[in-house]
Scaffold this motif. Structure first.
Motif, PDB file in Angstrom:
ATOM      1  N   GLU A  95       0.831  -1.201   0.000  1.00  0.00           N
ATOM      2  CA  GLU A  95       0.000   0.000   0.000  1.00  0.00           C
ATOM      3  C   GLU A  95       0.863   1.248   0.000  1.00  0.00           C
ATOM      4  O   GLU A  95       2.097   1.172   0.077  1.00  0.00           O
ATOM      5  CB  GLU A  95      -0.937   0.017   1.214  1.00  0.00           C
ATOM      6  CG  GLU A  95      -0.233   0.017   2.555  1.00  0.00           C
ATOM      7  CD  GLU A  95      -1.209  -0.083   3.721  1.00  0.00           C
ATOM      8  OE1 GLU A  95      -2.298   0.527   3.631  1.00  0.00           O
ATOM      9  OE2 GLU A  95      -0.878  -0.754   4.715  1.00  0.00           O
ATOM     10  N   TYR A  96       0.200   2.406  -0.097  1.00  0.00           N
ATOM     11  CA  TYR A  96       0.860   3.691   0.022  1.00  0.00           C
ATOM     12  C   TYR A  96       0.476   4.287   1.372  1.00  0.00           C
ATOM     13  O   TYR A  96      -0.700   4.340   1.720  1.00  0.00           O
ATOM     14  CB  TYR A  96       0.414   4.633  -1.094  1.00  0.00           C
ATOM     15  CG  TYR A  96       0.823   4.192  -2.487  1.00  0.00           C
ATOM     16  CD1 TYR A  96       1.939   3.388  -2.683  1.00  0.00           C
ATOM     17  CD2 TYR A  96       0.100   4.584  -3.605  1.00  0.00           C
ATOM     18  CE1 TYR A  96       2.321   2.982  -3.947  1.00  0.00           C
ATOM     19  CE2 TYR A  96       0.472   4.193  -4.875  1.00  0.00           C
ATOM     20  CZ  TYR A  96       1.573   3.390  -5.055  1.00  0.00           C
ATOM     21  OH  TYR A  96       1.950   2.992  -6.307  1.00  0.00           O
ATOM     22  N   GLN A  97       1.479   4.737   2.139  1.00  0.00           N
ATOM     23  CA  GLN A  97       1.227   5.306   3.455  1.00  0.00           C
ATOM     24  C   GLN A  97       2.092   6.541   3.684  1.00  0.00           C
ATOM     25  O   GLN A  97       3.217   6.618   3.187  1.00  0.00           O
ATOM     26  CB  GLN A  97       1.559   4.292   4.562  1.00  0.00           C
ATOM     27  CG  GLN A  97       0.787   2.995   4.520  1.00  0.00           C
ATOM     28  CD  GLN A  97       1.083   2.140   5.737  1.00  0.00           C
ATOM     29  OE1 GLN A  97       0.671   2.442   6.848  1.00  0.00           O
ATOM     30  NE2 GLN A  97       1.813   1.048   5.524  1.00  0.00           N
ATOM     31  N   VAL A  98       1.559   7.473   4.451  1.00  0.00           N
ATOM     32  CA  VAL A  98       2.370   8.593   4.915  1.00  0.00           C
ATOM     33  C   VAL A  98       3.277   8.060   6.015  1.00  0.00           C
ATOM     34  O   VAL A  98       2.815   7.433   6.967  1.00  0.00           O
ATOM     35  CB  VAL A  98       1.481   9.726   5.458  1.00  0.00           C
ATOM     36  CG1 VAL A  98       2.344  10.850   6.036  1.00  0.00           C
ATOM     37  CG2 VAL A  98       0.572  10.262   4.355  1.00  0.00           C
ATOM     38  N   GLU A  99       4.565   8.280   5.883  1.00  0.00           N
ATOM     39  CA  GLU A  99       5.534   7.616   6.761  1.00  0.00           C
ATOM     40  C   GLU A  99       5.293   7.918   8.235  1.00  0.00           C
ATOM     41  O   GLU A  99       5.455   7.046   9.091  1.00  0.00           O
ATOM     42  CB  GLU A  99       6.952   8.018   6.352  1.00  0.00           C
ATOM     43  CG  GLU A  99       8.030   7.155   6.964  1.00  0.00           C
ATOM     44  CD  GLU A  99       9.361   7.296   6.262  1.00  0.00           C
ATOM     45  OE1 GLU A  99      10.360   6.774   6.785  1.00  0.00           O
ATOM     46  OE2 GLU A  99       9.404   7.919   5.177  1.00  0.00           O
ATOM     47  N   THR A 100       4.873   9.137   8.543  1.00  0.00           N
ATOM     48  CA  THR A 100       4.649   9.498   9.945  1.00  0.00           C
ATOM     49  C   THR A 100       3.401   8.839  10.522  1.00  0.00           C
ATOM     50  O   THR A 100       3.172   8.891  11.729  1.00  0.00           O
ATOM     51  CB  THR A 100       4.521  11.022  10.096  1.00  0.00           C
ATOM     52  OG1 THR A 100       3.469  11.499   9.238  1.00  0.00           O
ATOM     53  CG2 THR A 100       5.826  11.706   9.731  1.00  0.00           C
ATOM     54  N   GLU A 101       2.577   8.221   9.656  1.00  0.00           N
ATOM     55  CA  GLU A 101       1.343   7.603  10.117  1.00  0.00           C
ATOM     56  C   GLU A 101       1.410   6.081  10.120  1.00  0.00           C
ATOM     57  O   GLU A 101       0.419   5.404  10.407  1.00  0.00           O
ATOM     58  CB  GLU A 101       0.174   8.067   9.236  1.00  0.00           C
ATOM     59  CG  GLU A 101      -0.065   9.578   9.299  1.00  0.00           C
ATOM     60  CD  GLU A 101      -1.142  10.043   8.340  1.00  0.00           C
ATOM     61  OE1 GLU A 101      -1.665   9.197   7.581  1.00  0.00           O
ATOM     62  OE2 GLU A 101      -1.460  11.244   8.337  1.00  0.00           O
ATOM     63  N   ILE A 102       2.565   5.512   9.812  1.00  0.00           N
ATOM     64  CA  ILE A 102       2.704   4.056   9.784  1.00  0.00           C
ATOM     65  C   ILE A 102       2.592   3.497  11.200  1.00  0.00           C
ATOM     66  O   ILE A 102       3.228   4.000  12.141  1.00  0.00           O
ATOM     67  CB  ILE A 102       4.056   3.653   9.165  1.00  0.00           C
ATOM     68  CG1 ILE A 102       4.086   4.064   7.677  1.00  0.00           C
ATOM     69  CG2 ILE A 102       4.298   2.156   9.300  1.00  0.00           C
ATOM     70  CD1 ILE A 102       5.426   3.818   7.012  1.00  0.00           C
ATOM     71  N   MET A 103       1.791   2.446  11.347  1.00  0.00           N
ATOM     72  CA  MET A 103       1.629   1.816  12.660  1.00  0.00           C
ATOM     73  C   MET A 103       2.972   1.312  13.170  1.00  0.00           C
ATOM     74  O   MET A 103       3.732   0.671  12.435  1.00  0.00           O
ATOM     75  CB  MET A 103       0.647   0.645  12.570  1.00  0.00           C
ATOM     76  CG  MET A 103       0.443  -0.098  13.883  1.00  0.00           C
ATOM     77  SD  MET A 103      -0.594  -1.569  13.699  1.00  0.00           S
ATOM     78  CE  MET A 103      -2.159  -0.818  13.233  1.00  0.00           C
ATOM     79  N   GLN A 104       3.255   1.581  14.461  1.00  0.00           N
ATOM     80  CA  GLN A 104       4.536   1.154  15.021  1.00  0.00           C
ATOM     81  C   GLN A 104       4.486   1.168  16.542  1.00  0.00           C
ATOM     82  O   GLN A 104       3.815   1.989  17.151  1.00  0.00           O
ATOM     83  CB  GLN A 104       5.657   2.081  14.564  1.00  0.00           C
ATOM     84  CG  GLN A 104       5.434   3.531  14.965  1.00  0.00           C
ATOM     85  CD  GLN A 104       6.575   4.426  14.562  1.00  0.00           C
ATOM     86  OE1 GLN A 104       7.625   4.456  15.214  1.00  0.00           O
ATOM     87  NE2 GLN A 104       6.370   5.157  13.473  1.00  0.00           N
ATOM     88  N   ASP A 105       5.180   0.215  17.129  1.00  0.00           N
ATOM     89  CA  ASP A 105       5.493   0.253  18.552  1.00  0.00           C
ATOM     90  C   ASP A 105       6.921   0.721  18.748  1.00  0.00           C
ATOM     91  O   ASP A 105       7.265   1.337  19.758  1.00  0.00           O
ATOM     92  CB  ASP A 105       5.309  -1.132  19.179  1.00  0.00           C
ATOM     93  CG  ASP A 105       3.856  -1.557  19.222  1.00  0.00           C
ATOM     94  OD1 ASP A 105       2.991  -0.675  19.383  1.00  0.00           O
ATOM     95  OD2 ASP A 105       3.571  -2.766  19.070  1.00  0.00           O
ATOM     96  N   GLU A 106       7.739   0.409  17.753  1.00  0.00           N
ATOM     97  CA  GLU A 106       9.138   0.828  17.787  1.00  0.00           C
ATOM     98  C   GLU A 106       9.714   0.784  16.381  1.00  0.00           C
ATOM     99  O   GLU A 106       9.139   0.160  15.477  1.00  0.00           O
ATOM    100  CB  GLU A 106       9.963  -0.085  18.716  1.00  0.00           C
ATOM    101  CG  GLU A 106      10.014  -1.530  18.261  1.00  0.00           C
ATOM    102  CD  GLU A 106      10.917  -2.379  19.119  1.00  0.00           C
ATOM    103  OE1 GLU A 106      11.912  -1.846  19.636  1.00  0.00           O
ATOM    104  OE2 GLU A 106      10.642  -3.578  19.268  1.00  0.00           O
ATOM    105  N   ILE A 107      10.835   1.459  16.209  1.00  0.00           N
ATOM    106  CA  ILE A 107      11.564   1.412  14.951  1.00  0.00           C
ATOM    107  C   ILE A 107      12.839   0.607  15.181  1.00  0.00           C
ATOM    108  O   ILE A 107      13.608   0.907  16.089  1.00  0.00           O
ATOM    109  CB  ILE A 107      11.902   2.827  14.447  1.00  0.00           C
ATOM    110  CG1 ILE A 107      10.613   3.600  14.145  1.00  0.00           C
ATOM    111  CG2 ILE A 107      12.787   2.755  13.210  1.00  0.00           C
ATOM    112  CD1 ILE A 107      10.856   5.041  13.717  1.00  0.00           C
ATOM    113  N   VAL A 108      13.031  -0.418  14.369  1.00  0.00           N
ATOM    114  CA  VAL A 108      14.227  -1.256  14.493  1.00  0.00           C
ATOM    115  C   VAL A 108      15.051  -1.107  13.221  1.00  0.00           C
ATOM    116  O   VAL A 108      14.530  -0.735  12.166  1.00  0.00           O
ATOM    117  CB  VAL A 108      13.851  -2.732  14.736  1.00  0.00           C
ATOM    118  CG1 VAL A 108      13.084  -2.874  16.037  1.00  0.00           C
ATOM    119  CG2 VAL A 108      13.020  -3.289  13.574  1.00  0.00           C
TER     120      VAL A 108
END
Length: 297
Positions: A224-237
């Protein structure tokens, strides 16, 4: 069924060249896979060209957009107020038929009008869906101020994609369309490399840009296409030097990973791949294989 009868709104020459796949009911897994493949090849922006939009005002912008890869959006300065429009080409599984309000040949049209729900300070939205016999659907939304009859506009504009889809316009037909590494890509194509099997029957388990792996819900892959600041996340690895958005749900029983696979393609939206599921090892195998298939942009 004859294509001439279905495309009554088209000329005889247009009807003669209409692609029959949109008017045939898929009954086998092979036919469903082929239908989804063909949907991924259609240029969504070509379904509602600027010439049709210009009948409702000055076209400010048309671009590939929305989370759906097979989607497009436009901003039109209408006579009294700006309009925001989005439309998407999708395939509807069984049980998702439209509640028909009218027909255009063999195409069913549903108008969803949330009338009475808007206040003077809210946006007035209307949704119009056109469904072909193949269960391919064109989903159109029109948003504007409460004083604007968005349903009337949507009901008129839906005629254009109904007329355009039978020609199967490929990517590049519209000057406003944008390609990405995910354009035309099948989210199930990685399965042979990770020893996985798609969940069947396809009619009940698969959609155009989402692949479910047997046994459900062992693994799901989404493009899909997503706005990066809106991507679901608990953490960035960081995996192999690459930023990956990690998340979990269901008390940790389900895990997921999302990573960017290309530059912005629709405004601020970037193409992304998401892998999630309850079989953690399968999710990680698919994640690693897809990260290799789609190197960091």
């Amino acid at each position: 069924m004859t294509i001439l009868a279905v495309t009554a709104c088209q000329s005889d020459s247009d009807a003669a060249t209409a692609d029959p796949i949109w008017f045939e009911v898929a009954t086998t897994d092979e036919q469903h896979w082929e239908l989804m493949r063909r949907i991924r090849e259609v240029d969504p922006c070509a379904l509602l060209p600027r010439s049709a939009l210009e009948e409702h005002g000055t076209v400010r912008e048309v671009r590939s957009g929305s989370a759906m890869i097979a989607g497009c959006r436009a901003t039109v300065d209408g006579e009294s107020a700006p309009l925001e429009l989005t439309w998407t080409l999708a395939w509807a599984p069984g049980g998702s038929e439209v509640d028909e309000d009218r027909r255009v040949g063999d195409v069913s049209v549903e108008i969803l009008d949330p009338s009475g729900e808007s206040s003077a300070n809210e946006v007035n939205a209307c949704w119009v869906t056109a469904q072909f016999p193949s269960m391919t659907q064109i989903l159109l939304s029109v948003k504007g101020p409460p004083a604007v009859d968005t349903c009337a506009i949507g009901d008129e504009l839906i005629e254009s994609p109904i007329a355009q889809l039978p020609a199967s316009p490929p990517y590049g037909t519209s000057p406003d369309s944008a390609r990405s590494v995910l354009t035309g890509a099948d989210p199930c194509e990685i399965l042979p490399e990770i020893g996985a099997t798609p969940a069947l029957p396809a009619a009940e388990n698969q959609v155009v840009h989402l692949c479910r792996v047997e046994p459900v819900p062992a693994l799901t892959i989404g493009y899909e296409y997503q706005v990066e600041t809106e991507i679901m996340q608990d953490e960035i690895v960081i995996l192999d030097g690459r930023q990956v958005f990690a998340f979990g749900f269901g008390d940790g029983e389900q895990i997921g990973y999302t990573f960017v696979v290309g530059p912005p393609v629709a405004g601020d939206a970037v193409p992304t791949v998401t892998v999630l599921g309850g079989d953690h090892s399968a999710v990680e195998r698919a994640r690693d294989a897809l990260m290799k298939k789609y190197p960091a942009p």
